[in-house]
Design a protein around this motif. Sequence first.
Motif, PDB file in Angstrom:
ATOM      1  N   ALA A 145       0.244  -0.133  -3.782  1.00 36.54           N
ATOM      2  CA  ALA A 145       0.740   0.768  -2.116  1.00 36.54           C
ATOM      3  C   ALA A 145       1.402  -0.287  -1.644  1.00 36.54           C
ATOM      4  N   GLU A 146       1.432  -1.466  -2.078  1.00 29.06           N
ATOM      5  CA  GLU A 146       2.081  -2.430  -1.552  1.00 29.06           C
ATOM      6  C   GLU A 146       4.371  -1.968  -2.398  1.00 29.06           C
ATOM      7  N   ALA A 147       4.269  -1.461  -3.107  1.00 31.65           N
ATOM      8  CA  ALA A 147       4.917  -1.072  -4.325  1.00 31.65           C
ATOM      9  C   ALA A 147       6.644  -0.137  -3.679  1.00 31.65           C
ATOM     10  N   ARG A 148       5.038   0.621  -3.156  1.00 26.49           N
ATOM     11  CA  ARG A 148       5.450   2.127  -2.354  1.00 26.49           C
ATOM     12  C   ARG A 148       6.286   1.138  -1.276  1.00 26.49           C
ATOM     13  N   ARG A 149       5.309   0.487  -0.231  1.00 30.55           N
ATOM     14  CA  ARG A 149       6.576   0.682   0.508  1.00 30.55           C
ATOM     15  C   ARG A 149       7.561   0.051   0.572  1.00 30.55           C
ATOM     16  N   LYS A 150       6.913  -1.494   0.318  1.00 29.21           N
ATOM     17  CA  LYS A 150       8.761  -1.708  -0.475  1.00 29.21           C
ATOM     18  C   LYS A 150       9.782  -1.430  -1.361  1.00 29.21           C
ATOM     19  N   GLN A 151       9.159  -0.067  -1.834  1.00 30.09           N
ATOM     20  CA  GLN A 151      10.379   0.856  -2.920  1.00 30.09           C
ATOM     21  C   GLN A 151      10.500  -0.035  -4.260  1.00 30.09           C
ATOM     22  N   LYS A 152       9.754  -0.767  -5.167  1.00 35.97           N
ATOM     23  CA  LYS A 152      10.126  -1.197  -5.860  1.00 35.97           C
ATOM     24  C   LYS A 152       9.376  -1.592  -7.196  1.00 35.97           C
ATOM     25  N   THR A 153      10.002  -1.533  -7.662  1.00 37.21           N
ATOM     26  CA  THR A 153       8.660  -0.830  -9.287  1.00 37.21           C
ATOM     27  C   THR A 153       8.318  -2.133  -9.794  1.00 37.21           C
ATOM     28  N   VAL A 154       6.765  -2.088 -10.348  1.00 34.86           N
ATOM     29  CA  VAL A 154       5.758  -2.601 -11.160  1.00 34.86           C
ATOM     30  C   VAL A 154       5.219  -2.311 -11.818  1.00 34.86           C
ATOM     31  N   HIS A 155       4.759  -3.065 -12.849  1.00 31.69           N
ATOM     32  CA  HIS A 155       4.201  -2.057 -13.260  1.00 31.69           C
ATOM     33  C   HIS A 155       2.376  -2.632 -14.041  1.00 31.69           C
ATOM     34  N   MET A 156       1.747  -1.893 -14.458  1.00 30.83           N
ATOM     35  CA  MET A 156       0.000  -2.193 -14.176  1.00 30.83           C
ATOM     36  C   MET A 156      -0.413  -1.647 -16.422  1.00 30.83           C
ATOM     37  N   GLY A 157      -0.691  -3.025 -16.758  1.00 32.68           N
ATOM     38  CA  GLY A 157      -1.402  -2.398 -18.084  1.00 32.68           C
ATOM     39  C   GLY A 157      -2.960  -3.020 -18.280  1.00 32.68           C
ATOM     40  N   MET A 158      -2.979  -3.544 -19.520  1.00 30.72           N
ATOM     41  CA  MET A 158      -4.833  -3.742 -19.535  1.00 30.72           C
ATOM     42  C   MET A 158      -4.010  -4.831 -20.876  1.00 30.72           C
ATOM     43  N   VAL A 159      -5.319  -5.962 -21.289  1.00 32.05           N
ATOM     44  CA  VAL A 159      -5.247  -6.767 -21.971  1.00 32.05           C
ATOM     45  C   VAL A 159      -6.477  -6.718 -22.913  1.00 32.05           C
ATOM     46  N   PHE A 160      -6.240  -6.836 -24.524  1.00 30.90           N
ATOM     47  CA  PHE A 160      -7.743  -6.650 -24.647  1.00 30.90           C
ATOM     48  C   PHE A 160      -7.732  -7.129 -25.828  1.00 30.90           C
ATOM     49  N   GLY A 161      -9.123  -7.076 -26.654  1.00 29.78           N
ATOM     50  CA  GLY A 161      -9.379  -8.572 -27.651  1.00 29.78           C
ATOM     51  C   GLY A 161      -9.088  -7.431 -29.248  1.00 29.78           C
ATOM     52  N   ILE A 162      -8.908  -8.297 -30.288  1.00 21.02           N
ATOM     53  CA  ILE A 162      -8.049  -7.624 -31.471  1.00 21.02           C
ATOM     54  C   ILE A 162      -8.753  -8.895 -32.454  1.00 21.02           C
TER      55      ILE A 162
END
Length: 240
Positions: free
Chosen positions: A39-56
Amino acid sequence: QLHATPEALAARDKEWNKLVSKGVFDDFRNVREWGSVAAEARRKQKTVHMGMVFGICVQKNAEFKDQDPVYKYRYVFQGNRVKDQNYEVAIFQDLGSSPASMEASRACDCHGCIEGNDIQQADVEQAYVQALLKGTETWVQLPTEWWPPEWFNEDGTCKYHKPVVRLLRALYGHPDAGSFWEQHCNAHCRSVGFVPIPDWPSCFYHVDLEVLMIIYVDDIKMAGPKDALPQAWKLLKEPP
């Protein structure tokens, strides 16, 4: 089976502690909810990424019944399921990397065959996470087994909905991690006297030591005078 195998658990803990000690993630006290970050990124009109960390976890040499099992554990970034602040598929820089070629490897072998020369090879320990993660700000969900106690209420429920922390270094699996590592590695090699060879990616020559070096991802091969090779390796270990 992992939780019933002490050796596998030890490998898991060792790998995680290495990542934390190298500052791969931001301070866990700076945890936020993904919805708030987006929501903050949309307000500031910037791009952010979100992913996951998992173990192998893998068992090495499992085919040899007369040897004790050896477990190897890696935590990686799930690069095929990354979303942006609009919950759409993330777009990456697609920088690409240029590891040394087979011809370069053969040239290194040839240089090592000169009388008085030798050839040596080594793997870079935790290569990718030596490089900072540049580009788009990236947040990750951590494996639940490593959520700190401060993230939980007294009844055992999590205080946050989809908690995320900043990813600060080029963790394995990130689509641009290899490129950031290559940039970091090449810059460090130049800073200690290795000169890039024109039109031969990831190939360097140290004029004073007469050492030829090629780099293939996180594998380094050197060829040159036997007395000069220890000094060449020492140069690479100097802090950037």
